[in-house]
Scaffold this active site. Structure first.
Site: not given
Ligand SMILES: Cc1cc2nc3c(=O)[nH]c(=O)nc-3n(C[C@H](O)[C@H](O)[C@H](O)COP(=O)(O)OP(=O)(O)OC[C@H]3O[C@@H](n4cnc5c(N)ncnc54)[C@H](O)[C@@H]3O)c2cc1C
Length: 597
Positions: A441
């Site tokens: 989220e």
């Molecule tokens: C168990 C689980 C359930 C999930 N359920 C859902 C779901 O139901 N529906 C859905 O759509 N998604 C879902 N997700 C996805 C989840 O919402 C994303 O993993 C999350 O939003 C982060 O995206 P990412 O993993 O691509 O990380 P990235 O976007 O690659 O981010 C990696 C890190 O970099 C930081 N970061 C990235 N950009 C910035 C910025 N501009 N400024 C500062 N920091 C930054 C982030 O805070 C994070 O710590 C789920 C994930 C998991 C693991």
């Protein structure tokens, strides 16, 4: 094996005495909620969660979800039966609109039930949790036809919902998403692409799954301005609401993950699935934010709920486990050693969690009332000011409550010593389950940026000014009573530091935006302390009034005052370090070349 006792008494205290929900008789739903009905709902909810969901928590974690060779997914043993009872009990429609078969009860009651569900079984609670987000988006942005077609079955719980944002190459940066939506002659769209990490993405609990999917139209502008939202049912739905053929939403796999094993986290392939636009073209992110905002408060409550159940088990263990003698003199001379609850360091961990749980519950339920006011207050002005406050508090509830909830799951596990690391006590499961709430989220770093970059400056700072005014009024109301001095003094100091931090960001973020980025997490946590200090001040005032009125349960109120003083004296001073961190700016954060990390 861990146990769970729903904190019904504390919830009733917050609802009836702190928030005084009886004052909102003019709002739809509230006129029916007499204190008797509130307690009946809380008691029934507690029974369901303690007796049906909690016993499946450990076994569900061990077994996990299974994807079968034919592509179908099943949940762990007992989940389907428990879900059927959830539907039969009418829990799915508790706060949903009566037009679609819901009971129309206040959201704040729904928040209480949600906390209980998560504490008893986080993975189970996510199935209805995701549905609630999907229903919120359809309710707000769906056409009348879409509402009639999907909402009644979802409200009943016969169909569930999901949120599909994430793709392999994009999570935070949704502007990069690639899933395609091609218009068809009949007004529908052909959806193609891969979504990953989709919670509750496939399972055997409901007859149909209504996926809400972000995708791009062929002529869409690049970036977030070119994203549209689509309803994509797992099985096609006839005009009469009948469930038809499979809609080519294929579950490629279930992710192996750290926790919440009983919730299926799916990779979903949309192979030309039939979808239906919801809301305006290219404005999908707006609708998605409706879902996300509702869901973000729910995720914040996952921090509280996991901390609560971990704390309860740690407190029970600390009363039983005999190790060492009290440093201030033996407390259990008959036994071979004293229970570990005599040791100040063990108490410190219990008090940290207790003081957080009770105040974050008050803050969450306050937010629940604000959600009701934002929907239903009589005047536009009241609705707007409630909406402003919910919007300001949402990233704090999501970010702070999940960071600290995880911290207290870890410290409650610590109270078990080595036994906390062993699976059968259930403590390591709470730690694993709570961890995800800091990530999904919108990761917590993104919540902090949302607070500093969007929520503070919105409408010329209207929301934060309203927060300062609200807090000043609460503090003023508590002044003049020596028993409340620890509260009003610490809250006053906290508010001053929050003002300084806000001013510093306003003055230093324009010239160098990295100053805002580098201080945002500290700012969010500083704000979190002030929010919880405010809740403690409010609760403390209620407690002294009850004691002065000769309550029949003085211990409850005395305990509130002691726990509150603990928070104000021992946790609020952390604000000073956070202010210093913010004011240190970004120079050293940004100085090293990437290669030097
Ligand atoms: C168990 C689980 C359930 C999930 N359920 C859902 C779901 O139901 N529906 C859905 O759509 N998604 C879902 N997700 C996805 C989840 O919402 C994303 O993993 C999350 O939003 C982060 O995206 P990412 O993993 O691509 O990380 P990235 O976007 O690659 O981010 C990696 C890190 O970099 C930081 N970061 C990235 N950009 C910035 C910025 N501009 N400024 C500062 N920091 C930054 C982030 O805070 C994070 O710590 C789920 C994930 C998991 C693991």
């Amino acid at each position: 094996m861990p146990t769970y006792r729903a904190p019904v008494k504390d919830m009733s205290f917050v609802l009836n005495e702190v928030l005084n929900i009886g004052q909102y008789q003019n709002l739809p739903g509230y006129s029916e909620v007499t204190p008797d009905l509130v307690s009946a709902i809380l008691e029934e909810g507690a029974k369901f969660c303690e007796n049906e969901l909690q016993p499946l928590n450990y076994s569900g974690d061990r077994e996990g979800c299974t994807r079968h060779n034919d592509g179908s997914v099943t949940t762990p043993k007992g989940f389907k039966e428990a879900y059927n009872k959830y539907v039969e009990g009418g829990w799915s429609g508790l706060t949903q609109h009566p037009d679609f078969g819901g009971q129309g009860l206040p959201h704040v009651l729904g928040f209480c039930f949600e906390e209980m569900m998560i504490s008893s079984n986080h993975a189970f609670a996510m199935y209805p949790g995701l549905s609630a987000g999907a229903m919120a988006a359809i309710s707000l942005d769906g056409t009348d036809e879409q509402k009639q077609k999907y909402l009644p079955k979802m409200v009943e719980g016969y169909w569930t919902g999901t949120m599909n944002l994430t793709e392999p190459h994009c999570g935070t940066d949704l502007g990069l998403l690639r899933t395609k939506a091609e218009p068809q002659d009949d007004g529908s769209y052909k959806i193609s692409g891969t979504k990953i990490f989709i919670s509750a993405g496939d399972h055997d609990l409901s007859e149909n799954i209504i996926h809400l999917v972000l995708a791009r139209l062929p002529d869409a502008p690049k970036g977030v301005k070119g994203i549209s939202l689509f309803i994509v049912p797992k099985y096609k739905v006839g005009d009469d609401g009948s469930v038809g053929e499979f809609n080519n939403v294929n579950t490629a796999s279930i992710e192996e993950k750290m926790g919440i094993h009983a919730n299926s986290t799916c990779v979903l392939n949309y192979d030309g699935a039939r979808g239906y636009l919801i809301g305006e073209p290219n404005k999908g992110l707006r609708s998605m934010f409706i879902m996300m905002n509702a869901a973000r408060i729910g995720v914040g409550m996952q921090g509280l709920a996991n901390s609560e159940v971990a704390y309860q088990n740690a407190a029970d263990y600390a009363r039983d486990r005999l190790q060492g003698r009290s440093i201030s003199g033996t407390k259990n001379p008959e036994g071979p050693a004293d229970p570990i609850i005599v040791h100040p360091d063990v108490r410190r961990m219990l008090m940290n969690a207790k003081a957080f749980n009770e105040s974050s519950r008050a803050a969450s339920l306050w937010c629940g009332v604000l959600v009701d006011l934002a929907h239903n207050a009589e005047t536009e002005e009241e609705r707007q000011s409630a909406e402003d406050m919910v919007s300001l508090l949402t990233p704090i509830i999501k970010g702070v409550f999940t960071d600290r909830g995880f911290e207290y799951c870890v410290s409650s596990q610590q109270i078990f010593g080595g036994h906390g690391y062993i699976a059968e006590h259930g403590m390591e499961q709470f730690v694993r389950d709570a961890r995800i709430a800091q990530i999904y989220e919108g990761a917590n770093g993104i919540q902090a940026l949302d607070l500093v970059g969007r929520k503070l400056p919105a409408n010329g700072g209207r929301a934060i000014q309203a927060f300062f005014k609200y807090a000043a009024d609460i503090r003023e109301n508590a002044k003049g009573d020596d028993r409340l001095r620890p509260f009003t003094d610490a809250l006053g100091a906290g508010l001053k530091d929050l003002q300084s931090a806000t001013m510093w960001l306003m003055q230093n973020a324009m010239q160098n935006p990295d100053n805002a980025g580098a201080g945002s997490t500290a700012y969010m946590h500083l704000f979190g302390h002030v929010l919880l200090g405010l809740m403690w001040t409010q609760m403390a005032k209620v407690a002294v009034d009850a004691l002065d009125a000769g309550t029949s349960d003085p211990t409850f109120y005395e305990n509130k005052l002691t726990t509150g003083r603990y928070y104000m004296k021992r946790r609020m001073p952390e604000i000073k370090a956070m202010l210093a961190e913010i004011e240190a700016g970004a120079d050293e954060v940004m100085a090293l070349d990437a290669a030097n990390f």
